[in-house]
Design a protein around this motif. Structure first.
Motif, PDB file in Angstrom:
ATOM      1  N   LEU A 166       0.830  -1.213   0.000  1.00  0.00           N
ATOM      2  CA  LEU A 166       0.000   0.000   0.000  1.00  0.00           C
ATOM      3  C   LEU A 166       0.857   1.252   0.000  1.00  0.00           C
ATOM      4  CD1 LEU A 166      -2.882  -1.044   2.452  1.00  0.00           C
ATOM      5  CD2 LEU A 166      -2.731  -1.297  -0.038  1.00  0.00           C
ATOM      6  N   GLY A 167       1.891   1.270   0.820  1.00  0.00           N
ATOM      7  CA  GLY A 167       2.765   2.436   0.899  1.00  0.00           C
ATOM      8  C   GLY A 167       3.621   2.624  -0.354  1.00  0.00           C
ATOM      9  N   TYR A 168       3.955   1.502  -1.000  1.00  0.00           N
ATOM     10  CA  TYR A 168       4.872   1.545  -2.159  1.00  0.00           C
ATOM     11  C   TYR A 168       4.285   0.721  -3.306  1.00  0.00           C
ATOM     12  CZ  TYR A 168       7.794   3.532   1.423  1.00  0.00           C
ATOM     13  OH  TYR A 168       8.256   4.334   2.433  1.00  0.00           O
ATOM     14  N   GLY A 190      20.947 -19.342 -12.987  1.00  0.00           N
ATOM     15  CA  GLY A 190      20.104 -19.945 -11.945  1.00  0.00           C
ATOM     16  C   GLY A 190      18.731 -20.334 -12.476  1.00  0.00           C
ATOM     17  N   LYS A 191      18.235 -21.484 -12.004  1.00  0.00           N
ATOM     18  CA  LYS A 191      16.896 -21.926 -12.411  1.00  0.00           C
ATOM     19  C   LYS A 191      15.892 -21.535 -11.327  1.00  0.00           C
ATOM     20  CE  LYS A 191      14.277 -26.089 -13.602  1.00  0.00           C
ATOM     21  NZ  LYS A 191      13.427 -26.523 -12.487  1.00  0.00           N
ATOM     22  N   THR A 192      14.953 -20.687 -11.703  1.00  0.00           N
ATOM     23  CA  THR A 192      13.998 -20.175 -10.721  1.00  0.00           C
ATOM     24  C   THR A 192      12.872 -21.165 -10.462  1.00  0.00           C
ATOM     25  OG1 THR A 192      14.442 -17.926 -11.491  1.00  0.00           O
ATOM     26  CG2 THR A 192      12.426 -18.254 -10.191  1.00  0.00           C
ATOM     27  N   ILE A 193      12.597 -21.385  -9.171  1.00  0.00           N
ATOM     28  CA  ILE A 193      11.393 -22.134  -8.762  1.00  0.00           C
ATOM     29  C   ILE A 193      10.639 -21.277  -7.751  1.00  0.00           C
ATOM     30  CG2 ILE A 193      12.437 -24.424  -9.106  1.00  0.00           C
ATOM     31  CD1 ILE A 193      12.507 -24.417  -5.869  1.00  0.00           C
ATOM     32  N   GLY A 194       9.444 -21.731  -7.380  1.00  0.00           N
ATOM     33  CA  GLY A 194       8.712 -21.058  -6.302  1.00  0.00           C
ATOM     34  C   GLY A 194       7.898 -19.853  -6.736  1.00  0.00           C
ATOM     35  N   TYR A 195       7.453 -19.841  -7.984  1.00  0.00           N
ATOM     36  CA  TYR A 195       6.569 -18.755  -8.454  1.00  0.00           C
ATOM     37  C   TYR A 195       5.311 -18.702  -7.585  1.00  0.00           C
ATOM     38  CZ  TYR A 195       9.441 -18.319 -12.645  1.00  0.00           C
ATOM     39  OH  TYR A 195      10.481 -18.102 -13.507  1.00  0.00           O
ATOM     40  N   TRP A 196       4.757 -17.475  -7.466  1.00  0.00           N
ATOM     41  CA  TRP A 196       3.674 -17.283  -6.488  1.00  0.00           C
ATOM     42  C   TRP A 196       2.596 -16.396  -7.112  1.00  0.00           C
ATOM     43  CZ3 TRP A 196       2.294 -19.588  -2.201  1.00  0.00           C
ATOM     44  CH2 TRP A 196       1.490 -18.945  -1.260  1.00  0.00           C
ATOM     45  N   PRO A 197       1.322 -16.771  -6.961  1.00  0.00           N
ATOM     46  CA  PRO A 197       0.249 -15.973  -7.584  1.00  0.00           C
ATOM     47  C   PRO A 197       0.123 -14.564  -6.984  1.00  0.00           C
ATOM     48  CG  PRO A 197      -0.656 -17.791  -6.275  1.00  0.00           C
ATOM     49  CD  PRO A 197       0.822 -17.986  -6.304  1.00  0.00           C
ATOM     50  N   THR A 198      -0.357 -13.640  -7.790  1.00  0.00           N
ATOM     51  CA  THR A 198      -0.557 -12.258  -7.310  1.00  0.00           C
ATOM     52  C   THR A 198      -1.945 -12.061  -6.710  1.00  0.00           C
ATOM     53  OG1 THR A 198      -1.264 -11.577  -9.508  1.00  0.00           O
ATOM     54  CG2 THR A 198       1.064 -11.262  -8.981  1.00  0.00           C
ATOM     55  N   ASP A 199      -2.788 -13.083  -6.719  1.00  0.00           N
ATOM     56  CA  ASP A 199      -4.136 -12.970  -6.136  1.00  0.00           C
ATOM     57  C   ASP A 199      -4.031 -12.628  -4.660  1.00  0.00           C
ATOM     58  OD1 ASP A 199      -4.776 -14.101  -8.595  1.00  0.00           O
ATOM     59  OD2 ASP A 199      -4.832 -16.126  -7.758  1.00  0.00           O
ATOM     60  N   GLY A 200      -4.900 -11.735  -4.217  1.00  0.00           N
ATOM     61  CA  GLY A 200      -4.930 -11.410  -2.794  1.00  0.00           C
ATOM     62  C   GLY A 200      -4.012 -10.265  -2.412  1.00  0.00           C
ATOM     63  N   TYR A 201      -3.306  -9.708  -3.384  1.00  0.00           N
ATOM     64  CA  TYR A 201      -2.467  -8.528  -3.133  1.00  0.00           C
ATOM     65  C   TYR A 201      -3.092  -7.346  -3.852  1.00  0.00           C
ATOM     66  CZ  TYR A 201       1.073 -12.021  -1.818  1.00  0.00           C
ATOM     67  OH  TYR A 201       1.739 -13.063  -1.244  1.00  0.00           O
ATOM     68  N   ASP A 251       3.612  -5.278   6.772  1.00  0.00           N
ATOM     69  CA  ASP A 251       3.067  -3.957   7.077  1.00  0.00           C
ATOM     70  C   ASP A 251       1.547  -3.930   6.965  1.00  0.00           C
ATOM     71  OD1 ASP A 251       5.596  -2.136   7.315  1.00  0.00           O
ATOM     72  OD2 ASP A 251       5.948  -3.379   5.563  1.00  0.00           O
ATOM     73  N   ASN A 252       0.988  -4.730   6.038  1.00  0.00           N
ATOM     74  CA  ASN A 252      -0.458  -4.669   5.793  1.00  0.00           C
ATOM     75  C   ASN A 252      -1.203  -5.990   5.911  1.00  0.00           C
ATOM     76  OD1 ASN A 252      -0.363  -1.794   4.768  1.00  0.00           O
ATOM     77  ND2 ASN A 252       1.002  -2.795   3.297  1.00  0.00           N
ATOM     78  N   GLN A 253      -0.497  -7.097   5.758  1.00  0.00           N
ATOM     79  CA  GLN A 253      -1.197  -8.401   5.713  1.00  0.00           C
ATOM     80  C   GLN A 253      -0.494  -9.446   6.570  1.00  0.00           C
ATOM     81  OE1 GLN A 253      -1.258  -9.250   1.452  1.00  0.00           O
ATOM     82  NE2 GLN A 253      -3.312  -8.359   1.256  1.00  0.00           N
ATOM     83  N   SER A 254      -0.078  -9.047   7.770  1.00  0.00           N
ATOM     84  CA  SER A 254       0.684  -9.997   8.594  1.00  0.00           C
ATOM     85  C   SER A 254      -0.161 -11.203   8.990  1.00  0.00           C
ATOM     86  CB  SER A 254       1.218  -9.295   9.841  1.00  0.00           C
ATOM     87  OG  SER A 254       0.161  -8.772  10.592  1.00  0.00           O
ATOM     88  N   GLU A 255      -1.488 -11.022   8.989  1.00  0.00           N
ATOM     89  CA  GLU A 255      -2.360 -12.150   9.364  1.00  0.00           C
ATOM     90  C   GLU A 255      -2.316 -13.263   8.313  1.00  0.00           C
ATOM     91  OE1 GLU A 255      -3.332  -9.215   8.339  1.00  0.00           O
ATOM     92  OE2 GLU A 255      -4.873  -9.507   6.787  1.00  0.00           O
ATOM     93  N   LEU A 256      -1.839 -12.964   7.123  1.00  0.00           N
ATOM     94  CA  LEU A 256      -1.777 -13.978   6.059  1.00  0.00           C
ATOM     95  C   LEU A 256      -0.414 -14.674   5.980  1.00  0.00           C
ATOM     96  CD1 LEU A 256      -3.577 -12.005   3.180  1.00  0.00           C
ATOM     97  CD2 LEU A 256      -4.574 -13.648   4.784  1.00  0.00           C
ATOM     98  N   THR A 257       0.546 -14.167   6.767  1.00  0.00           N
ATOM     99  CA  THR A 257       1.932 -14.635   6.622  1.00  0.00           C
ATOM    100  C   THR A 257       2.096 -16.128   6.920  1.00  0.00           C
ATOM    101  OG1 THR A 257       2.881 -12.464   7.021  1.00  0.00           O
ATOM    102  CG2 THR A 257       4.288 -14.346   7.515  1.00  0.00           C
TER     103      THR A 257
END
Ligand SMILES: Cc1cc2nc3c(=O)[nH]c(=O)nc-3n(C[C@H](O)[C@H](O)[C@H](O)COP(=O)(O)O)c2cc1C
Length: 168
Positions: free
Chosen positions: A92-94, A114-125, A146-152
């Motif tokens: 939210l701030g940035y 490097g081979k990237t793994i661990g892609y993550w959806p943008t849903d919910g942000y 800062d804004n969604q610590s309950e989802l961590t």
């Protein structure tokens, strides 16, 4: 199983706390933590599995220890290494620079093989722009204390289960 090197930078401790949570969730002593304030190039030797983590600071910039280390990456070879990423940021701030540091690191390290793994959806942000988004997904786990610590907790659980499979 071979160890995983988790390399994190942190300014105010949030990314370090998340790194510890990820290590504990992974279990079995598999993840070894390295604080970028004390890392040299040779610390990366011997790991074929890496987790790279940085918060974004100063509007779209790397955390300062990563900033200092960044030129070293140009002399490093990440081919044969599998790499997962995570970051912390404030959507939210940035909103125009959410998680940029993760995008900057992923671009450089994948460029170096490097081979990237661990892609993550943008849903919910809720943000406008991020250098960490590629083909509609974050290139790694996005944590917003800062804004969604309950989802961590849930985000970490789901992502760790995912990267366990993808590292295997
Ligand atoms: C001055 C300032 C600049 C920031 N710039 C960004 C930014 O550009 N993008 C972002 O996602 N978060 C930004 N943040 C939020 C931090 O990245 C966030 O609080 C992060 O969790 C801090 O992690 P650390 O405690 O590990 O340093 C900024 C925070 C401050 C105070």
């Amino acid at each position: 199983m071979s160890k995983i090197g988790l390399f994190f930078g942190t300014q105010t401790g949030k990314t370090e706390s998340i790194a510890e949570m990820i290590r504990d969730e992974f279990g079995d002593g598999e993840i070894e933590l390295h604080d970028m304030s004390q890392v040299s190039v040779s610390d990366f030797d011997g790991y074929t599995k890496l987790i790279i983590a940085s918060p974004t600071w100063d509007i779209g910039e790397l955390q300062s220890d990563w900033e200092g280390f960044f030129p070293e990456l140009d002399s490093m070879d990440f081919s044969g290494k599998t790499v997962a990423y995570f970051g912390t940021g404030d959507q939210l701030g940035y909103a125009d620079n959410f998680m940029d540091a993760v995008g900057i690191l992923e671009a450089k390290i994948s460029d170096r093989g490097g081979k990237t793994i661990g892609y993550w959806p943008t849903d919910g942000y809720d943000f406008s722009e991020s250098k960490a988004v590629k083909n509609g997904k974050f290139v790694g786990l996005a944590i917003d204390e800062d804004n969604q610590s309950e989802l961590t907790d849930d985000r970490i659980k789901v992502w760790v289960a995912q990267i366990k499979k993808e590292f295997a």
